[in-house]
Motif scaffolding. Structure first.
Motif, PDB file in Angstrom:
ATOM      1  N   ASP A   1      38.514  64.639  86.941  1.00  0.00           N
ATOM      2  CA  ASP A   1      38.656  66.128  86.030  1.00  0.00           C
ATOM      3  C   ASP A   1      38.740  65.643  84.602  1.00  0.00           C
ATOM      4  N   VAL A   2      37.839  66.122  83.782  1.00  0.00           N
ATOM      5  CA  VAL A   2      38.016  65.909  82.473  1.00  0.00           C
ATOM      6  C   VAL A   2      37.988  67.224  81.517  1.00  0.00           C
ATOM      7  N   TYR A   3      39.077  67.487  80.893  1.00  0.00           N
ATOM      8  CA  TYR A   3      39.206  68.454  80.137  1.00  0.00           C
ATOM      9  C   TYR A   3      39.080  68.230  78.670  1.00  0.00           C
ATOM     10  N   LEU A   4      38.458  69.272  77.956  1.00  0.00           N
ATOM     11  CA  LEU A   4      38.203  68.962  76.470  1.00  0.00           C
ATOM     12  C   LEU A   4      38.519  70.222  75.894  1.00  0.00           C
ATOM     13  N   ALA A   5      39.123  69.983  74.709  1.00  0.00           N
ATOM     14  CA  ALA A   5      39.654  71.084  73.611  1.00  0.00           C
ATOM     15  C   ALA A   5      38.611  70.876  72.550  1.00  0.00           C
ATOM     16  N   LYS A   6      37.804  71.854  72.316  1.00  0.00           N
ATOM     17  CA  LYS A   6      36.554  71.375  71.266  1.00  0.00           C
ATOM     18  C   LYS A   6      37.333  72.090  70.070  1.00  0.00           C
TER      19      LYS A   6
ATOM     20  N   ARG B   1      43.735  74.206  74.064  1.00  0.00           N
ATOM     21  CA  ARG B   1      43.273  74.411  75.601  1.00  0.00           C
ATOM     22  C   ARG B   1      44.498  74.009  76.471  1.00  0.00           C
TER      23      ARG B   1
ATOM     24  N   VAL C   1      45.859  73.434  80.086  1.00  0.00           N
ATOM     25  CA  VAL C   1      45.691  72.896  81.303  1.00  0.00           C
ATOM     26  C   VAL C   1      47.100  72.816  82.189  1.00  0.00           C
TER      27      VAL C   1
ATOM     28  N   THR D   1      49.109  71.260  76.756  1.00  0.00           N
ATOM     29  CA  THR D   1      48.132  72.048  75.601  1.00  0.00           C
ATOM     30  C   THR D   1      47.534  71.132  74.708  1.00  0.00           C
ATOM     31  N   LEU D   2      46.248  70.922  75.004  1.00  0.00           N
ATOM     32  CA  LEU D   2      45.206  69.982  74.267  1.00  0.00           C
ATOM     33  C   LEU D   2      45.026  70.549  73.101  1.00  0.00           C
TER      34      LEU D   2
ATOM     35  N   GLU E   1      41.168  65.210  74.665  1.00  0.00           N
ATOM     36  CA  GLU E   1      40.277  64.867  75.956  1.00  0.00           C
ATOM     37  C   GLU E   1      41.462  64.300  76.824  1.00  0.00           C
TER      38      GLU E   1
ATOM     39  N   THR F   1      41.943  63.159  80.910  1.00  0.00           N
ATOM     40  CA  THR F   1      41.316  62.688  82.113  1.00  0.00           C
ATOM     41  C   THR F   1      42.333  62.519  83.318  1.00  0.00           C
TER      42      THR F   1
END
Length: 174
Positions: A3-8, A12, A14, A23-24, A29, A31
């Protein structure tokens, strides 16, 4: 696939299966392998994030970042990565920060680990001034260099101790 989480553009949050919260910060990013949480909880981070890790004495939590890793049993800390400059700020608990070529650094609350942007360099800095100290600036508690040029060592010393170091020019790349 992990699973990959991105904060654009913004932060963000998670929530991980073990109860930990990450907290990203913008551009980060995270993983996470499908096997998480295993006997050792491992995540990979690019960029900056604040971690609130669920406590577990039996299952260490390891954040693999770019060129260093942070191992915890349950705590709150922030990892920052900007180019070659890396740091870990500890708010609660204890962490062990390891980086190739230098000793492992153990942090307690209100301490920061950094490499000053120089490979094979580490420092542990107190984020609050020592009691009865007139100096309000953060104090360097430990400093390690391994296979670092004299020029880079002097730059760190000069900037952190507000001093000038004179040395022979021909020795700067040694």
């Amino acid at each position: 696939k992990p699973d990959v989480y991105l904060a654009k553009s913004g932060n963000r949050i998670v929530h991980l299966e073990d109860g930990s919260v990450v907290t990203l910060l913008p551009g980060a990013e995270l993983t996470i392998e499908k096997s998480f949480p295993a006997s050792t909880r491992v995540v990979d981070l690019k960029g900056d994030a604040v971690f609130s890790v669920a406590k577990s004495r039996k299952h260490p939590f390891i954040v693999r970042a770019e060129g260093f890793s942070t191992k915890v049993l349950g705590t709150v800390f922030k990892i920052s990565q900007s180019g070659k400059k890396k740091s870990v700020d500890l708010y609660e608990g204890k962490v062990a920060v390891s980086s190739p070529g230098v000793p492992v650094s153990f942090l307690v609350p209100n301490q920061k680990w950094t490499n000053f942007g120089i490979a094979h360099t580490t420092a542990v800095i107190s984020l609050k001034p020592a009691k009865n100290s007139a100096n309000k600036a953060p104090a360097i508690l430990s400093l390690s260099f391994n296979d670092v040029t004299l020029k880079e060592v002097v730059a760190v010393l000069e900037s952190n101790y507000q001093t000038r170091v004179q040395y022979p020019k021909e020795a700067e790349d040694k």
